[in-house]
Design a protein around this motif. Structure first.
Motif, mmCIF file in Angstrom:
data_model
loop_
_atom_site.group_PDB
_atom_site.id
_atom_site.type_symbol
_atom_site.label_atom_id
_atom_site.label_comp_id
_atom_site.label_asym_id
_atom_site.label_seq_id
_atom_site.Cartn_x
_atom_site.Cartn_y
_atom_site.Cartn_z
ATOM 1 N N GLY A 4 7.233 13.744 2.876
ATOM 2 C CA GLY A 4 7.479 14.153 1.494
ATOM 3 C C GLY A 4 6.198 14.570 0.807
ATOM 4 N N ASN A 5 6.390 15.017 -0.445
ATOM 5 C CA ASN A 5 5.287 15.514 -1.253
ATOM 6 C C ASN A 5 4.827 14.393 -2.188
ATOM 7 O OD1 ASN A 5 3.655 16.875 -3.098
ATOM 8 N ND2 ASN A 5 4.938 18.705 -3.058
ATOM 9 N N VAL A 6 3.538 14.123 -2.214
ATOM 10 C CA VAL A 6 3.052 13.034 -3.074
ATOM 11 C C VAL A 6 3.283 13.325 -4.559
ATOM 12 C CG1 VAL A 6 1.337 12.233 -1.407
ATOM 13 C CG2 VAL A 6 0.671 13.904 -3.149
ATOM 14 N N LEU A 7 3.549 14.587 -4.877
ATOM 15 C CA LEU A 7 3.881 14.920 -6.273
ATOM 16 C C LEU A 7 5.300 14.474 -6.616
ATOM 17 C CD1 LEU A 7 2.410 18.495 -6.816
ATOM 18 C CD2 LEU A 7 1.666 16.366 -7.912
ATOM 19 N N HIS A 8 6.100 14.257 -5.604
ATOM 20 C CA HIS A 8 7.489 13.793 -5.801
ATOM 21 C C HIS A 8 7.726 12.605 -4.876
ATOM 22 C CE1 HIS A 8 7.899 17.509 -7.962
ATOM 23 N NE2 HIS A 8 7.467 18.161 -6.902
ATOM 24 N N LEU B 207 0.852 -1.203 0.000
ATOM 25 C CA LEU B 207 0.000 0.000 0.000
ATOM 26 C C LEU B 207 0.877 1.238 0.000
ATOM 27 C CD1 LEU B 207 -2.792 1.522 0.606
ATOM 28 C CD2 LEU B 207 -2.089 1.403 3.007
ATOM 29 N N ARG B 208 0.472 2.237 -0.775
ATOM 30 C CA ARG B 208 1.024 3.583 -0.571
ATOM 31 C C ARG B 208 -0.128 4.450 -0.086
ATOM 32 N NH1 ARG B 208 3.389 7.084 -5.475
ATOM 33 N NH2 ARG B 208 1.758 8.596 -5.022
ATOM 34 N N GLU B 209 -0.037 4.916 1.150
ATOM 35 C CA GLU B 209 -1.081 5.766 1.722
ATOM 36 C C GLU B 209 -0.652 7.216 1.537
ATOM 37 O OE1 GLU B 209 -1.815 5.340 5.960
ATOM 38 O OE2 GLU B 209 -3.488 6.757 5.891
ATOM 39 N N ASP B 210 -1.203 7.872 0.520
ATOM 40 C CA ASP B 210 -0.870 9.285 0.282
ATOM 41 C C ASP B 210 -1.614 10.159 1.276
ATOM 42 O OD1 ASP B 210 0.776 8.533 -1.765
ATOM 43 O OD2 ASP B 210 -0.390 9.457 -3.376
ATOM 44 N N PHE B 211 -1.043 11.316 1.582
ATOM 45 C CA PHE B 211 -1.674 12.276 2.514
ATOM 46 C C PHE B 211 -2.022 11.556 3.822
ATOM 47 C CE2 PHE B 211 -3.190 13.130 -1.870
ATOM 48 C CZ PHE B 211 -2.672 14.392 -2.086
ATOM 49 N N ARG C 124 11.328 6.761 -4.231
ATOM 50 C CA ARG C 124 11.458 5.554 -5.070
ATOM 51 C C ARG C 124 11.265 4.334 -4.174
ATOM 52 N NH1 ARG C 124 13.883 6.640 -10.000
ATOM 53 N NH2 ARG C 124 14.707 8.743 -10.136
ATOM 54 N N ILE C 125 10.078 3.745 -4.249
ATOM 55 C CA ILE C 125 9.799 2.619 -3.355
ATOM 56 C C ILE C 125 9.427 1.375 -4.147
ATOM 57 C CG2 ILE C 125 9.110 3.965 -1.335
ATOM 58 C CD1 ILE C 125 6.214 3.691 -2.248
ATOM 59 N N GLY C 126 9.532 1.449 -5.443
ATOM 60 C CA GLY C 126 9.085 0.321 -6.260
ATOM 61 C C GLY C 126 7.578 0.400 -6.457
ATOM 62 N N LYS C 127 7.064 -0.529 -7.252
ATOM 63 C CA LYS C 127 5.639 -0.480 -7.600
ATOM 64 C C LYS C 127 4.782 -0.973 -6.433
ATOM 65 C CE LYS C 127 6.371 0.438 -12.085
ATOM 66 N NZ LYS C 127 5.910 1.627 -12.791
ATOM 67 N N VAL C 128 3.592 -0.425 -6.359
ATOM 68 C CA VAL C 128 2.695 -0.775 -5.245
ATOM 69 C C VAL C 128 1.366 -1.298 -5.796
ATOM 70 C CG1 VAL C 128 3.775 0.985 -3.790
ATOM 71 C CG2 VAL C 128 1.669 1.542 -4.995
ATOM 72 N N ASP C 129 0.623 -2.006 -4.944
ATOM 73 C CA ASP C 129 -0.649 -2.589 -5.385
ATOM 74 C C ASP C 129 -1.816 -1.613 -5.241
ATOM 75 O OD1 ASP C 129 0.545 -5.091 -5.918
ATOM 76 O OD2 ASP C 129 0.526 -5.527 -3.767
ATOM 77 N N VAL C 130 -1.763 -0.816 -4.176
ATOM 78 C CA VAL C 130 -2.857 0.124 -3.914
ATOM 79 C C VAL C 130 -2.250 1.468 -3.539
ATOM 80 C CG1 VAL C 130 -4.857 0.656 -2.450
ATOM 81 C CG2 VAL C 130 -4.356 -1.733 -3.023
ATOM 82 N N VAL C 131 -2.767 2.533 -4.147
ATOM 83 C CA VAL C 131 -2.488 3.890 -3.648
ATOM 84 C C VAL C 131 -3.814 4.437 -3.150
ATOM 85 C CG1 VAL C 131 -1.762 6.248 -4.218
ATOM 86 C CG2 VAL C 131 -0.566 4.304 -5.244
ATOM 87 N N SER C 132 -3.809 5.012 -1.940
ATOM 88 C CA SER C 132 -5.044 5.604 -1.425
ATOM 89 C C SER C 132 -4.830 7.097 -1.166
ATOM 90 C CB SER C 132 -5.485 4.912 -0.138
ATOM 91 O OG SER C 132 -4.647 5.272 0.934
ATOM 92 N N ALA C 133 -5.878 7.860 -1.429
ATOM 93 C CA ALA C 133 -5.868 9.308 -1.129
ATOM 94 C C ALA C 133 -7.187 9.592 -0.441
ATOM 95 C CB ALA C 133 -5.715 10.119 -2.407
#
Ligand SMILES: C[S@@+](CC[C@H](N)C(=O)[O-])C[C@H]1O[C@@H](n2cnc3c(N)ncnc32)[C@H](O)[C@@H]1O
Length: 290
Positions: free
Chosen positions: A125-129, A68-72, A132-141
């Motif tokens: 960090g800024n979700v616009l930048h 998971l990448r949990e943005d914001f 580098r964490i590699g590909k993820v299955d889910v991004v949530s905002a």
């Protein structure tokens, strides 16, 4: 805004003062309450969010998501729920503001097992930048956070970068509110355990759709925590968001609409649809993939 978590049940202790007299029950007051804890209790239901992500991802791919990448992310509540639901699950939690991340590290991650803690990666960090964490299955905002981007070009750039970050089969889950009341100036109160949550839609520019909102907390001892959180957003509609997701390269941007509880509220069950009824307020997911 939002749904609500029982942090006392989760083992996070709220700062409190003892009531005078015979009651030994702690009484919350603005003088000592912790705004991040109040936010999580009043606004977030991370387990429900993660169950929704899992259901949607598994429905599309026939397997469970892992990264998971949990943005914001603010206090990374969703990431914590994520890693609890499987020993191979990893979460990257990104926020610009070091304060909620520090709070998460001290108060939330401390509640996890060592293995779970090692699998939550807090990133300032800024979700616009993104890092580098590699590909993820889910991004949530979640909780309309992406409304912080007020220009079409920037929002499209964000969506395109999210798409690039997704592994094959990956999904981007974002939410937004709409309905006839969703851009009105109003204050809406809801009682929570020991305090009252107040959502304030403070200013709306009908030309630009710039929208300023606050979260205030009110306490039984008469104290208030005004403007505990401030949001300077652009109010984006469902069709605008879907069009920009498609322009950013997604092949699908499906709306998941909440069912009725037959008492004028939502029942927490979200189903894909192209048809939403006119109502005063709805919180809706969009799932983008492909
Ligand atoms: C509405 S709050 C977080 C909500 C949380 N995701 C939830 O579900 O309740 C928005 C958060 O986004 C963060 N934020 C705003 N702009 C950002 C950006 N460009 N990159 C990363 N974080 C950002 C703020 O610091 C704030 O913590």
């Amino acid at each position: 805004m939002g749904r609500g978590l029982d942090l006392q049940a989760e083992g996070v202790i709220l700062p409190a003062v003892k009531a005078k007299g015979r009651s030994r029950k702690p009484v919350l007051t603005a003088r000592t309450a912790d705004r991040h804890a109040l936010y999580e209790i009043a606004v977030q239901t991370p387990d429900d969010e993660v169950k929704f992500f899992d259901r949607v991802y598994r429905g599309l791919n026939g397997r469970m998501p892992r990264v998971l990448r949990e943005d914001f992310c603010a206090t990374a509540a969703i990431s914590q729920s994520w890693v609890k639901r499987g020993e191979d699950r990893v979460a990257f939690s990104i926020d610009l503001d070091p304060a909620p991340l520090a709070w998460a590290r001290e108060k939330r991650l401390a509640q996890l097992t060592e293995s779970q803690r090692e699998r939550v990666h807090l990133v300032e960090g800024n979700v616009l930048h993104p890092p580098r964490i590699g590909k993820v299955d889910v991004v949530s905002a979640g909780n309309f956070s992406w409304w912080v981007f007020k220009e079409r070009g920037i929002l499209r750039e964000y969506f395109a970068k999210v798409r690039k970050a997704l592994a094959p089969g990956g999904v981007f889950v974002l939410d937004l509110m709409g309905g006839t009341q969703s851009s009105e100036l109003l204050k809406e109160r809801r009682r929570c355990a020991g305090f009252t949550y107040e959502w304030e839609q403070h200013a709306f520019n009908a030309v630009t759709h710039e929208f300023t909102c606050f979260i205030n907390f009110l306490f039984r001892d008469g104290t208030r925590m005004d403007r505990a959180f401030r949001y300077d957003w652009r109010w984006w509609s469902i069709p605008e968001a879907r069009e920009l997701l498609m322009e950013a390269g997604f092949k699908n941007a499906t709306v998941y609409w909440e069912g009725d509880d037959d008492k004028g509220g939502g029942n927490g069950m979200y189903r894909p649809t192209d048809k939403g009824e006119s109502c005063m307020c709805h919180v809706t997911y969009i799932v983008a993939h492909g």
